[in-house]
Enzyme design. Sequence first.
Site, mmCIF file in Angstrom:
data_model
loop_
_atom_site.group_PDB
_atom_site.id
_atom_site.type_symbol
_atom_site.label_atom_id
_atom_site.label_comp_id
_atom_site.label_asym_id
_atom_site.label_seq_id
_atom_site.Cartn_x
_atom_site.Cartn_y
_atom_site.Cartn_z
ATOM 1 N N LEU A 126 -6.272 -1.090 -1.967
ATOM 2 C CA LEU A 126 -5.545 -0.695 -0.885
ATOM 3 C C LEU A 126 -6.193 -0.472 0.558
ATOM 4 C CD1 LEU A 126 -3.921 2.105 -2.746
ATOM 5 C CD2 LEU A 126 -3.184 -0.157 -2.605
ATOM 6 N N LYS A 127 -5.609 -0.507 1.563
ATOM 7 C CA LYS A 127 -6.273 -0.150 2.872
ATOM 8 C C LYS A 127 -6.276 1.266 3.100
ATOM 9 C CE LYS A 127 -7.474 -2.578 6.632
ATOM 10 N NZ LYS A 127 -8.940 -2.768 6.636
ATOM 11 N N VAL A 128 -6.589 2.098 2.281
ATOM 12 C CA VAL A 128 -6.227 3.782 2.258
ATOM 13 C C VAL A 128 -7.594 4.438 3.048
ATOM 14 C CG1 VAL A 128 -7.148 4.061 -0.033
ATOM 15 C CG2 VAL A 128 -5.757 5.783 1.094
ATOM 16 N N ASN A 136 0.763 -1.167 0.128
ATOM 17 C CA ASN A 136 0.132 -0.155 -0.175
ATOM 18 C C ASN A 136 0.705 1.237 0.077
ATOM 19 O OD1 ASN A 136 -3.329 -0.765 1.637
ATOM 20 N ND2 ASN A 136 -1.803 -2.053 0.312
ATOM 21 N N TYR A 144 -12.381 4.595 2.851
ATOM 22 C CA TYR A 144 -13.426 3.970 3.973
ATOM 23 C C TYR A 144 -14.501 5.003 4.337
ATOM 24 C CZ TYR A 144 -10.875 -0.291 4.830
ATOM 25 O OH TYR A 144 -10.227 -1.248 4.340
#
Length: 301
Positions: free
Chosen positions: A153-155, A61, A159
């Site tokens: 991506l855990k951006v 990421n 969220y």
Amino acid sequence: MEYIYFEGKLVPENEAKISIKTNSFHYGTAVFEGIRAYYDHEKDKMYGLFFKEHYQRLFQNMKVLNMKIDESIDQLVDITKELIRKNNIKNDIYIRPIVYFCDLKISPKLIGYNAKIAIYTYPLGDYIDINQGVKAVVSSWKRLNDNMIPPRLKVAGAYVNSAFSKTEAILAGADEAIVLNEKGFVSEGSAENIFIVRNEKLITPPVSDDILEGITRWAVIQIAKDLGYKVEERHIARTELYVADEVFFCGTGAQVSPVVEIDHRSVGDGKPGKITKEIQNVYFKAVKGKIEKYKNWIIEI
Ligand code: PMP
């Protein structure tokens, strides 16, 4: 007093503060992870689950967002273990590492800034129900796509999309949302991957269907294959959810969570499915180090 890893050291929580001007806070350009560690009462030991894999994903990421930090993956694994020991934790927890642009500057961009990492923990039992099964609704909010804010991506900013769908689901009287991508295929839940079971075969959307490449999804595929089930990664159409024999969510937070109702239609006979329970059973043993074959998923702390 709780300790947090912040600016290169473990500090008391009240010292781990960032400025209101912090760049990533304004533009959602932080990348983070959600990791679990489980407490085994019998052995009086904490076990970390997939620590290395989560930090590897964090580094992927960071690569996409052009971020560099001083710590290596192996160092972060060690720091996380130290953090848990320092806080003397003896219960199931969630670990949240977050990498952010720390510069106090205005402008949304991915160059010319410095990145830092913070890591903290908090107690977490079940994020969503794992026994009775959850009710889900198909969200009116579409999943982001790879050319907008990549769901891979855990951006942080992505969220907002999860928050819209989760909130809509709660307001509709359900527990979770199932989100479709722009093509209309099933992508995932608001913070978990999804599997359906049809004729004893597991089906889950492919990594090109705007999903997060979940680590639990990978683990579930291993377990299912080892139990002798076929696993297919392919598009799932919305109405397949309604006619599936079983449906379940999976994720670090969600663990393995049966879905018993979707859009007011019962899934199968409206009870957690047989194969879901079988996989769940193996998963919970594996994360506590009780299955030899999966012992490399966990580390003793
Ligand atoms: N999808 C989304 C959007 C998530 O936030 C999560 C939780 N990290 C997952 C799937 C599950 O991923 P993992 O199994 O790696 O926790």
